[in-house]
Design a protein around this motif. Sequence first.
Motif: not given
Length: 194
Positions: A130-132, A134-143
């Motif tokens: 889930r942590a991995r 979450a990091d990928l999702i945060a990156s997609a949100q930032a983009r």
Amino acid sequence: MARTKGDHEARRREVSEAVWRVLAAQGFGGLTLRAVAAEMGATTGLLTHYFPAKRDLVRHALDLLDERTAARPRRTGGEGLAAVRAALLDILPLTPEAERSNRVWVSSWDTALADPALSRDHAARYARGRARLADLIASAQARGELPSGDPARLAAGAQSFALGLVVQALLAPAEFPPERQARLVDDYLGSLAG
């Protein structure tokens, strides 16, 4: 004549391969010292040298499963939402090897639920996943590819979706072939990006 360390390591690898074959054929329910010994054409006495109790054998089997899962080739999904998609597809039983691994993982749940230490280990594995995510999702949100929101909450939902799809695909493979699984991931991600 005394055995060398290399002999010991070679025998341990041989035992590990037999453990994997038993798991792939029978799941954790069929994982016994006797079954592994039979798979090797050896005695249970030989196995008790490496695994004094079934619990030791189960822990080794989970470690072996972790190693095989980590070594499995991963998709290179790029960045952002494409990386989230690739991570979710990597969870699913889309190939024969991924199907075998998922069958073993799912069969391990019953064993883990019956043992508090193994249950904690499993919970920690899923938390790392889930942590991995979450990091990928945060990156997609930032983009700007996913709307704002708590990445950890979205990762929990994405992992739950993927694990539910794993179970359905294993139980009803004709209804959930790889192509449909991929489409369902795309539908799910589309609903998040909505």
